[in-house]
Design an enzyme around this catalytic site. Structure first.
Site, mmCIF file in Angstrom:
data_model
loop_
_atom_site.group_PDB
_atom_site.id
_atom_site.type_symbol
_atom_site.label_atom_id
_atom_site.label_comp_id
_atom_site.label_asym_id
_atom_site.label_seq_id
_atom_site.Cartn_x
_atom_site.Cartn_y
_atom_site.Cartn_z
ATOM 1 N N CYS A 2 0.852 -1.188 0.000
ATOM 2 C CA CYS A 2 0.000 0.000 0.000
ATOM 3 C C CYS A 2 0.888 1.239 0.000
ATOM 4 C CB CYS A 2 -0.937 0.097 1.192
ATOM 5 S SG CYS A 2 -2.093 -1.251 1.333
ATOM 6 N N ARG A 27 3.919 -0.453 -4.877
ATOM 7 C CA ARG A 27 3.665 -0.968 -3.529
ATOM 8 C C ARG A 27 2.260 -1.529 -3.362
ATOM 9 N NH1 ARG A 27 6.554 0.203 1.055
ATOM 10 N NH2 ARG A 27 8.587 1.025 0.582
ATOM 11 N N TRP A 74 -3.035 -2.560 -1.674
ATOM 12 C CA TRP A 74 -2.773 -3.980 -1.879
ATOM 13 C C TRP A 74 -3.664 -4.669 -0.858
ATOM 14 C CZ3 TRP A 74 -1.062 -8.264 0.839
ATOM 15 C CH2 TRP A 74 -0.649 -9.363 0.071
ATOM 16 N N ASN A 100 -1.884 1.972 5.843
ATOM 17 C CA ASN A 100 -1.025 0.896 5.358
ATOM 18 C C ASN A 100 -0.732 0.026 6.567
ATOM 19 O OD1 ASN A 100 0.909 -0.683 4.168
ATOM 20 N ND2 ASN A 100 2.455 0.922 4.017
ATOM 21 N N GLY A 101 -1.083 -1.261 6.510
ATOM 22 C CA GLY A 101 -0.863 -2.147 7.655
ATOM 23 C C GLY A 101 -2.086 -2.992 7.921
ATOM 24 N N GLU A 490 16.520 -18.721 -7.151
ATOM 25 C CA GLU A 490 16.232 -17.349 -7.574
ATOM 26 C C GLU A 490 15.670 -17.327 -9.003
ATOM 27 O OE1 GLU A 490 15.831 -14.626 -6.221
ATOM 28 O OE2 GLU A 490 16.176 -13.056 -7.685
ATOM 29 N N LYS A 494 12.122 -15.763 -9.909
ATOM 30 C CA LYS A 494 11.985 -14.666 -10.881
ATOM 31 C C LYS A 494 10.970 -15.039 -11.953
ATOM 32 C CE LYS A 494 13.332 -12.060 -9.301
ATOM 33 N NZ LYS A 494 14.010 -11.520 -8.162
ATOM 34 N N GLU A 497 7.250 -15.331 -10.585
ATOM 35 C CA GLU A 497 6.580 -14.111 -10.115
ATOM 36 C C GLU A 497 6.212 -13.154 -11.250
ATOM 37 O OE1 GLU A 497 8.763 -11.566 -7.387
ATOM 38 O OE2 GLU A 497 10.646 -12.034 -8.368
ATOM 39 N N HIS A 513 15.910 -37.833 -6.819
ATOM 40 C CA HIS A 513 15.168 -38.188 -5.606
ATOM 41 C C HIS A 513 13.707 -37.751 -5.675
ATOM 42 C CE1 HIS A 513 18.933 -39.468 -3.871
ATOM 43 N NE2 HIS A 513 19.468 -38.345 -4.333
ATOM 44 N N LYS A 612 5.740 -4.470 -4.012
ATOM 45 C CA LYS A 612 7.093 -4.307 -3.473
ATOM 46 C C LYS A 612 6.996 -4.047 -1.976
ATOM 47 C CE LYS A 612 11.450 -3.524 -4.915
ATOM 48 N NZ LYS A 612 12.127 -4.672 -5.551
HETATM 49 C C1 F6R Z 1 11.361 -11.117 -5.382
HETATM 50 C C2 F6R Z 1 11.417 -10.124 -4.340
HETATM 51 C C3 F6R Z 1 11.020 -10.528 -2.967
HETATM 52 C C4 F6R Z 1 11.852 -9.761 -1.920
HETATM 53 C C5 F6R Z 1 11.337 -10.070 -0.509
HETATM 54 C C6 F6R Z 1 12.177 -9.394 0.556
HETATM 55 O O1 F6R Z 1 11.811 -10.619 -6.597
HETATM 56 O O2 F6R Z 1 11.741 -8.986 -4.567
HETATM 57 O O3 F6R Z 1 11.113 -11.901 -2.778
HETATM 58 O O4 F6R Z 1 13.188 -10.133 -2.053
HETATM 59 O O5 F6R Z 1 10.015 -9.656 -0.393
HETATM 60 O O6 F6R Z 1 12.193 -8.015 0.367
HETATM 61 P P1 F6R Z 1 13.237 -7.097 1.089
HETATM 62 O O7 F6R Z 1 14.580 -7.401 0.530
HETATM 63 O O8 F6R Z 1 12.790 -5.705 0.808
HETATM 64 O O9 F6R Z 1 13.167 -7.444 2.556
#
Ligand code: F6R
Length: 617
Positions: A2, A27, A74, A100-101, A490, A494, A497, A513, A612
């Protein structure tokens, strides 16, 4: 999660808030709204959908005013509807609020307020806040010594609230004023020229001012057209510290790129240069960090390291574990922050605790940090956002210095975390048994990383072609070993997502396995196959996949002698030092995921269900 913006000043609040919301959209982007206070009335427009959708509705409504609040959501409690979008207005229509929260005791508050005749329009937890403020306001004496009735009603409300919040509130009886507060949700005050902007993220205000006050948990800020004041939930006055944002608006703009993810992938050579600047000793044999707040001899005493993080940052911790154990020979444990916080893990006095977090606001990582501190440990933070909650609460730390990361899928923050992890390994190794000349070799290798990344990025066009070929698949495997096993995780993260392709990461030898059952001509595998001790073992795993008709993309080092025909497509990366390999190997999987997602028509910077910085549990 948010985004929050509030504006008090002389300009048109609506356009400033909309611009801020646009910058905060990463966000949260399922609904948005703006409310202005005008002529002792609240004027509100809110809509499910993106900020562009809101902007059209705002223009149609001719919304205008000089004091206002806006929100991009969000969803946590309640579906994505116009009613559930913020701002919410109290049933007496005196207060509008953005949040936000998560309010954990909202059900009890709602029952209490319903009994007092307050009504609710939405399914959100947030709406109880504006009604509880209205309730306290109705009971509050007209003037409380030193503080306004508006501020006191918010303060009383927050004392009854369990959960997390960053809020901004308007009141019709106090034209030109906003009250904001935070607990475990970021809130920053921008101090401009005859104006104040309150935001959950500096990117929403940096176009208007670089002077900011980072509010702390439990603080309440009161903005009026002429000044601002900060106090605590316990009514103590706080002297504000005005900081300067070190990056500019250009850093958070797209420039010539189509997506922030693309921009941030290509920024990585510079980002790495910034992350390592000034961090090597004068003799060029080790790393040095200015902000650890722990002496070299205290560091030397540590017998174990514990790392906690989430998502991509957790993958960076796994690589760091490998490098520290390999070069410094100290045991390292890595845990998901969300697990650590509830696991009551035993730590001993010689354990140094690290958290890694790009945003510095991830609620689980923050909670892990607090849990470790509660147990008496010193906590170091690897973090990108200056002034973030994690940066402030840690005992010491290392900033990533890569500028704002806007793309929801982390890229440049990840490689800079890998770099800093490699530097921590070097720092500790040189205190123990790494020789001077090995140290110099390691430092020179790290210094060369940006150029190797530059060289790897030149493969973008080739990777784009490969991506087109694989964009139609629904399942994919990512396989790697040793320091590249976390890169396999990773790569899978990537891809899933941003392209919504189901993907899994495994250590290559684990395939037999169980996961090999998934292999068929419909399930390609991306293999990390760098030259090295176990290259032949990795090739054997590839042969096993090939024998089962699984298509293979191999990411291998130049001149690795990969047997002909074992891989359908080959991406070559430069040969490099072990500490640099994960950084360079990250580039092909970032580009592959990015181009596959673009090919599939996905909204790369705003993937579905994500946002984010995860500031809710
Ligand atoms: C994936 C991604 C997330 C963040 C995770 C932690 O591409 O960006 O998995 O890595 O939410 O975020 P931070 O680093 O901000 O604590």
């Amino acid at each position: 999660m948010c985004g929050i913006v509030g504006y008090v000043g002389k300009q048109n609040a609506v356009s400033i808030i909309l611009e801020g919301l646009k910058r905060l959209e990463y966000r949260g982007y399922d609904s948005a709204g703006v409310c202005v206070e005008k002529g002792r009335k609240l004027d509100l427009v809110k809509k499910a959908g993106r900020v562009d959708n809101l902007a059209k509705a705002v223009a149609k409504h001719r919304l205008a005013g000089t004091t206002g609040i806006g929100h991009t959501r969000w969803a946590t409690h309640g579906g994505v509807t116009d009613e559930n979008a913020h701002p919410h207005v109290s049933s007496d229509e005196k207060f509008a609020l953005i949040h936000n929260g998560v309010i954990e005791n909202y059900a009890q508050i709602k029952t209490f307020l319903s009994g007092k005749g307050y009504t609710f329009q939405s399914e959100t937890d947030t709406e109880v806040l504006c009604n509880l403020i209205a309730y306290h306001y109705a009971k509050e004496p007209a003037r409380t010594k030193g503080h306004s009735r508006f501020v006191e009603s918010v303060r009383k409300t927050l004392r009854h609230v369990e959960g997390t919040y960053g809020i901004a509130v308007l009141c019709v009886d106090f034209p030109g004023e906003i009250v904001g507060a935070r607990k475990a949700s970021p809130l920053i005050l921008g101090v401009g020229d005859n104006e104040y902007i309150l935001a959950s993220d500096a990117s929403a205000l940096v176009s208007r001012t670089q002077n900011v006050v980072y509010l702390k948990d439990g603080e309440i800020v009161h903005l009026t057209p002429k000044n601002f004041s900060i106090s605590t939930l316990d009514q103590a006055d706080v002297s504000p510290v005005v900081d300067k944002i070190t990056w500019s608006i250009a850093d958070s703009e797209l420039g010539k790129h189509t997506h922030f993810m693309e921009k941030e992938i290509f920024e990585q050579p510079t980002a790495l240069e910034n992350a390592m600047r000034g961090r090597f000793s004068a003799d060029g044999s080790t790393a040095q960090f200015g902000g650890l707040n722990i002496t070299a001899s205290e560091f030397r005493e540590m017998e174990r390291f514990m790392f906690c993080a989430c998502g991509t940052a957790w993958h960076a911790c796994l690589v760091t574990e490998h490098l520290i154990e390999r070069f410094a020979r100290i045991p390292v444990e890595v845990d998901y922050a969300s697990e650590f916080r509830y696991r009551n893990s035993p730590l001993d006095a010689r354990t140094l605790f690290f958290v890694m977090s790009q945003s510095g606001e991830t609620i689980d990582t923050l909670a892990a940090l607090r849990e470790a501190k509660r147990k008496g440990y010193r906590v170091m933070a690897v973090n990108n956002v200056v002034g973030s909650s994690i940066a402030r609460e840690a005992d010491g730390g290392i900033y990533q210095h890569v500028g704002p990361e806007v793309g929801v899928a982390s890229t440049k923050a990840f490689t800079s975390q890998l770099l800093i992890g490699a530097m921590i390994a070097l720092y500790v190794a040189r205190m123990r048994d790494m020789s001077f000349s090995d140290g110099v070799g390691y430092v020179n290798a790290l210094k060369g990383a940006p150029d190797l990344v530059r060289k790897t990025l030149k493969q973008a066009a080739k990777i784009k072609v490969i991506a087109k070929k694989y964009a139609g698949y629904n399942d994919m495997l990512f396989l790697g070993r040793l320091s590249l096993f976390p890169l396999a995780l990773e790569g899978a993260l990537k891809l899933k997502e941003i392209s919504y392709i189901h993907a899994e990461g495994y250590p290559a030898a684990e395939m037999k396995h169980g996961p090999i059952a998934l292999v068929s001509e419909k399930c390609p595998s991306v293999f990390f196959a760098p030259k090295g001790e176990i290259f032949s073992k990795i090739v054997s795993s590839m042969q096993e996949i090939k024998a089962r008709k699984g298509p293979i993309i191999a990411i291998t080092t130049e001149g690795s002698d990969l047997p002909k025909g074992v891989a359908d497509d080959v991406i070559e990366i430069p040969e490099c030092h072990e500490a640099v390999l994960p950084i360079v190997a990250a580039i092909p999987i970032q580009l592959l995921s990015y181009y596959i997602a673009v090919e599939r028509g996905c909204d790369v910077d705003k993937p579905r269900n994500l946002a984010k910085s995860v500031t809710v549990e």
